[in-house]
Design a protein around this motif. Structure first.
Motif: not given
Length: 885
Positions: A761-762, A767-771, A791-795, A813-814
Motif C-alpha cells: 500500500k502507498a 491524505g489524498h485518495i490513491i489509485s 485500481i483501488s486494490n493492492l493486486y 506499479v504507479v
C-alpha cells in the motif's frame, strides 16, 4: 450535420443580438428613472448637515430664549449696587425695570456701570420672574463681593457683561434654569461659580486671570458648560466638585495654573470636543469620578499629562487626541474598568498610556505613537531622571502594577522605548495590536545617555512588548515588527501565553539613534536585541502558533528559563537582518553575538526541562535549534529545514531527547544535519532527507533505514533508527507519497498462464485518495505497456499467455493521488515468462477509446450551443414580460 450546425449558430447570433438590445433598453429605462424621479436622492453629506443643524438649533434654543433684543448701549449709566429680594422689586414698586417678567418680555437690567467694594454689585434672590442682566460694566475693586449674585433664582439671563475684581464675577447659589452667556469675566477669585445650582447654561463666556478657578461647579447637577474660554486662571480652567449629569462641551481651557478641566467626586458628566492645552498640570483630570464620558477632546502641550485619572472608574474615553504633553498622554492611577478606545496618544515626553495600580481597563483601537520624542517638554533631564527610571518613559503603554486589562487592536509605533511595558502586571490580555518601530528614535531628544543609562539598562527600551515581572498574561494575535530590540521580552515572568502573533524584522533598526555603542554595550549583551521572543529568566510560559521570522537575532532566545513549551510556531529567516542594527558596528557587538548566537531559530542557554515540538524552523542564518548548558529538553515533531548551519546543535547539556523530527537540507556544506557534544543525548526516529535507504528488512521494509545516521561532534552519537519517510509529512511544504513496493513478481521468478501481481500500500502524507496503474516491460525497462489502470486494490490479474516468451520482463506499479502526484516502484530484477504460445493480434482498446472520444468531442459542442441558445431565448422572453408589466 453541417446544416444543423449552421442553424444553431444563426439562432445563437440572433439571440445575442436581441439580448444586447434588451440590455440597452433596460439601461435607458433605469437612467430615466434616476434623472426624472420626483424623489431626490438622499446624500450622506446633506443628512449629516441636517442633523448637525438640528443639534445646533437645539443648543441655541436652550441657550437663548426668545426675547426681544435691545439696541446697542453706547454709554453706561453710573449706578449704585442693585439688591432685589423678590419679583416685586423688578416692577413699579421697586426699580421699575423695563419688561413685565414674562418669557418674551423679561425685566431688563442694562447699560449700568457699577463700582463698589462694599456690596454685591447686582444681587438678586428669591425670584421666579424672567429677567436679563445685559451690557453692564461691573467692578468690585477689592474682590470682597460678587459682581452678579443670584440666590434662589430661576429664569435669569446674564448676557454681555464685563465684570472684574469680584470674589465671584458671576455667582449662582441654589439657582435653576439660568443662562450666563457672552460675558467677559476677569481678575476675580472665581470667574463663574455655581453651588447647589441645577439646569443652568454657561456659554460663550471668556474667563481669565481668576485667582482660583475660571469656572467652578459645586454640588450642582444637569448643567451645560458650552463654548467658553478659560485661561490664565491660577487654579483650573473649569472645575467640578460633586457635580453630576452635566455637559462640558466645546470649551477652550489653556495656560491655567492647575488643570484645564477637572472633575472631583463627580459622575455621569459628558466632556466633549474641548481643547485643553498649555496647562501647568493635566489637560483633563478626573479624581474619584465615575461613569463620565470623554469624547473628541484635544489635550496637548500640558506640563504633565494630557488626561489624568486618579481613583476614577467606569469612565469612557473615546476619540480624544492627547499629544506633546510633558508626561503621558493618559495617566491612570488606582482606576478600574475604564474604556479607552479610538484615541490618539502621540509625541508625549514619556508614555502614551501609563497605568499604575489600574485594573480591568479596556484599551482598544487607539493610535499610540512617537511618545518620548516631544520637544515641548518643559522639564530638564535632572527633573525627569527619577520619573524615567520609575516609569520607563517613552513607552506606548506602560503598566505598573495593573491587572486584568484588555489592550486590543491598537496601533503602537515609533515610541522611543517599548511599545507596551508591563511591570508587576498580571492576567492582562494583549490582542490584535500592531506594535512596530519602537525604540528607533533613541531615548528622547532632550535626554542624554548618561542621565538615563540606568533606566535603559533596567527597562530595555525598544522592545515591542516587555514584561518584568508579569505573570498569566495572554499575548495573542499581534503584529510585532521592526522594533529596535526584541519583539517580545520576558524577564522574571511566568505562566504567560504567547500565541498566534506575527513577530518579524525586530532589531534591524539598531538600539536608537541617540545611543552610542559604548553607552549601551552592556544593554545589548544583556538583552540580546533583535530576537523575536526573548526570555531571561522566565518559566512555565507557552509560546505557540506564532510566526517568528526575519529578526536580526534569534527567533526565540531562552536564557535561564525552564519548563517552557515552544510548539506549533513557524520560525524562519532569523539572523538575516544584521546583528544589531544600522547604528551599531559589528566589531563592537561581536561579543554579544557570540554569546547569544544571533540568527538561530531557537536558542537556549542555560535552560532546563523545556519542550520544543511541532514547530517549523527553517532558513535561519545560523542553527535551527541551539542548546548550551541546557538539560532534559524534549525536541520532537519539528520540521527543521534549510538552516544555514546545523538543524540541531547541542553545545553542552545532559539528557536531551530528540525524536520524530523531520530534518531537511540543513548544513548543506557539512557532513551531518546535527551536532552533539552533550551528555547522554538521545537521537531516535528522526527523518534525515539525505539518509532514506536502504530499507530491506527481508524484502518487506519497516520504514527504518537499515544503517544508523551519524551525528557530528566528538561524542560520536548516532540516530540508530532513522526514518525512510518523514514522520509528519503534512507539516512539510512538500507533497509525498510512499512507494507502492512491488511484491510479486519482484525478480528471478519464471511465470506462466494467469498470475497475480501484488504490491504494498502507498500512503499519501497529505491524505489524498490513491489509485494504481500497472505496467509491464519486456525489454528490461526500455519501454512499457499497460496491464490495468485506476485500481483501488493492492493486486491485479495478468494473463501472460498473450505475451511473447522472454526473460527480460519487469512489472511497474504507479501510485497516483487524487491531486495528480504519482510515485512508482519496479521489480527489483527481471523475471521470465514461459507459455510456448504466441498472442493473437487484436485491435487495441485504446483505438476504441479514441474513436469513442472523438464522437463525444464532435457531439458535445453541438449540444452546448443548443442549450446556450435556449437559455438566451428564455432570458429575452422574461425581459419582454417584465417590460409589459
Amino acid at each position: 450535420m453541417k446544416i444543423r450546425k449552421v442553424l444553431l449558430l444563426i439562432i445563437v447570433f440572433f439571440g445575442l443580438t436581441l439580448f444586447n438590445i434588451n440590455l440597452h433598453i433596460q439601461y435607458k429605462l433605469e437612467q430615466h428613472l434616476i434623472y426624472n424621479s420626483s424623489v431626490p436622492l438622499l446624500q450622506e453629506s446633506h443628512c449629516n448637515i441636517q442633523i448637525q443643524e438640528e443639534v445646533n438649533n437645539q443648543k441655541i434654543s436652550r441657550i437663548s430664549p426668545k426675547i426681544s433684543s435691545s439696541s446697542s448701549v453706547m454709554a453706561y449709566e453710573m449706578h449704585d449696587p442693585f439688591y432685589i429680594d423678590d419679583n416685586a422689586d423688578f416692577g413699579p414698586a421697586g426699580y421699575n425695570f423695563t419688561g413685565d417678567g414674562t418669557f418674551n418680555k423679561p425685566y431688563l437690567i442694562e447699560g449700568y456701570q457699577i463700582t463698589n467694594n462694599s456690596f454685591h454689585l447686582i444681587h438678586i434672590e428669591n425670584t421666579t420672574a424672567f429677567f436679563k442682566i445685559s451690557s453692564n460694566l461691573l467692578n468690585g475693586i477689592s474682590r470682597n463681593y460678587n459682581g452678579v449674585f443670584l440666590k434662589n433664582v430661576t429664569y435669569g439671563i446674564v448676557f454681555n457683561n464685563s465684570i472684574t475684581n469680584c470674589v465671584g464675577a458671576v455667582n449662582l447659589e441654589n439657582s435653576y434654569n439660568n443662562t450666563v452667556t457672552e460675558n467677559v469675566l476677569s481678575y476675580s477669585t472665581n470667574g463663574i461659580r455655581l453651588s447647589y445650582s441645577d439646569n443652568n447654561t454657561l456659554t460663550i463666556n471668556t474667563v481669565y486671570n481668576s485667582t482660583n478657578s475660571g469656572i467652578y461647579y459645586q454640588y450642582s447637577l444637569n448643567n451645560t458648560c458650552f463654548n467658553n474660554t478659560a485661561y490664565n486662571n491660577t487654579w483650573a480652567g473649569i472645575w467640578f466638585t460633586m457635580s453630576n449629569n452635566s455637559k462640558i462641551i466645546l470649551n477652550k481651557v489653556y495656560s491655567n495654573g492647575w488643570d484645564g478641566i477637572g472633575l472631583q467626586v463627580s459622575r455621569d458628566n459628558n466632556i466633549s470636543d474641548n481643547k485643553a492645552y498649555y496647562n501647568a498640570l493635566a489637560g483633563i483630570k478626573l479624581i474619584n469620578s465615575t461613569n463620565n464620558d470623554l469624547f473628541r477632546n484635544s489635550a496637548y502641550q500640558n506640563s504633565e499629562d494630557g488626561v489624568y485619572l486618579d481613583s476614577s472608574d467606569i469612565n469612557t474615553i473615546v476619540d480624544n487626541d492627547a499629544y506633546q504633553n510633558s508626561e503621558s498622554g493618559l495617566f491612570s492611577r488606582y482606576s478600574i474598568k475604564n474604556n479607552i478606545t479610538l484615541n490618539s496618544f502621540y509625541s508625549n515626553a514619556e508614555n502614551g498610556n501609563t497605568l499604575v495600580n489600574s485594573h480591568n481597563n479596556t484599551i482598544d483601537n487607539n493610535y499610540i505613537f512617537c511618545n518620548g520624542n516631544t520637544t515641548a517638554c518643559s522639564h530638564g533631564i535632572s527633573e525627569l531622571s527619577m520619573k524615567i527610571q520609575q516609569f520607563g518613559g517613552g513607552n506606548g503603554i506602560f503598566m505598573d502594577p495593573s491587572n486584568y486589562n484588555n489592550i486590543t487592536n491598537n496601533d503602537i509605533f515609533n515610541n522611543t522605548d517599548d511599545g507596551i511595558e508591563l511591570v508587576d502586571s498580571n492576567y492582562n490580555l494583549i490582542d490584535g495590536n500592531d506594535i512596530y518601530g519602537n525604540g528607533n528614535n533613541g531615548g528622547g531628544s532632550s535626554r542624554g545617555i548618561s542621565d538615563i543609562s540606568f533606566s535603559i539598562q533596567q527597562f530595555g527600551g525598544g522592545n515591542g512588548i516587555f514584561m518584568d515581572p508579569s505573570d498569566y498574561n495572554k499575548i495573542t494575535g499581534n503584529n510585532i515588527f521592526n522594533n529596535s530590540e526584541n519583539g517580545i521580552r520576558l524577564d522574571n515572568s511566568s505562566h504567560n501565553l504567547i500565541d498566534g502573533n506575527d513577530i518579524y524584522g525586530n532589531g534591524n533598526n539598531g538600539g536608537g539613534s541617540s545611543r552610542t555603542i559604548s553607552d549601551i554595550s552592556f544593554l545589548i549583551q544583556q538583552f540580546g536585541g533583535g530576537n523575536g521572543v526573548f526570555m531571561d529568566p522566565s518559566d512555565h510560559n507557552n509560546i505557540t502558533g506564532n510566526e517568528i521570522h526575519n529578526n536580526s537575532g534569534d527567533g526565540i532566545t531562552v536564557i535561564n528559563s525552564s519548563f517552557n513549551i515552544i510548539e506549533d510556531n513557524d520560525i524562519y529567516g532569523n539572523g538575516n537582518g544584521g546583528g544589531g542594527g544600522s547604528s551599531e558596528g559589528t566589531s563592537e557587538i561581536t561579543s554579544s553575538i557570540m554569546q547569544l548566537g544571533g540568527g538561530n531559530g531557537i536558542f537556549m542557554d542555560p535552560s532546563d526541562g523545556n519542550t520544543i515540538s511541532r514547530n517549523t524552523i527553517q532558513e535561519n542564518n545560523h542553527h535551527g535549534i541551539l542548546l548550551i548548558d541546557s538539560d532534559e529538553t524534549s525536541i520532537y515533531d519539528n520540521l527543521v529545514i534549510h538552516n544555514s548551519l546545523y538543524g540541531i546543535y547541542i553545545n553542552s547539556g545532559a539528557s536531551n531527547q530528540i525524536y520524530w523530527n523531520d530534518m531537511v537540507g540543513n548544513n548543506l556544506e557539512g557532513t551531518s544535519q546535527a551536532f552533539d557534544e552533550g551528555i547522554e543525548s538521545s537521537f531516535r526516529y528522526n527523518y534525515w532527507d539525505e539518509w532514506t535507504s536502504p530499507d530491506d528488512d527481508e524484502g518487506e521494509g519497516d520504514g527504518i533505514v537499515d544503517d544508523p545516521y551519524s551525528i557530528d561532534g566528538y561524542v560520536g552519537n548516532f540516530d540508530n533508527s532513522p526514518l525512510t519517510y518523514p514522520h509528519n509529512p503534512e507539516t512539510l511544504d512538500i507533497h509525498l507519497i510512499s512507494r507502492p513496493r512491488v511484491k510479486n513478481p519482484n525478480g528471478g521468478e519464471t511465470v506462466s498462464e494467469v498470475i497475480t501481481i501484488r504490491w504494498a500500500k502507498a500512503t499519501d502524507y497529505w491524505g489524498h485518495i490513491i489509485s494504481y496503474n500497472v505496467y509491464y516491460s519486456g525489454d528490461n525497462g526500455e519501454s512499457w505497456n499497460s496491464i490495468e489502470s485506476d485500481i483501488s486494490n493492492l493486486y491485479c490479474r495478468w494473463d501472460t499467455t498473450e505475451i511473447i516468451d522472454g526473460s527480460d520482463y519487469l512489472v511497474k506499479v504507479v501510485a497516483i493521488c487524487s491531486e495528480g502526484l504519482q510515485v512508482e516502484d519496479i521489480s527489483d530484477s527481471t523475471f521470465t515468462i514461459e507459455n510456448d504460445k504466441q498472442p493473437e493480434e487484436t485491435r487495441t482498446e485504446s483505438s476504441k477509446e479514441t474513436t469513442s472520444s472523438t464522437k463525444e468531442e464532435v457531439s458535445a459542442p453541438s449540444l452546448l450551443l443548443f442549450l446556450f441558445a435556449v437559455s438566451v431565448l428564455i432570458t429575452i422572453k422574461q425581459r419582454f414580460r417584465e417590460k409589459s408589466l
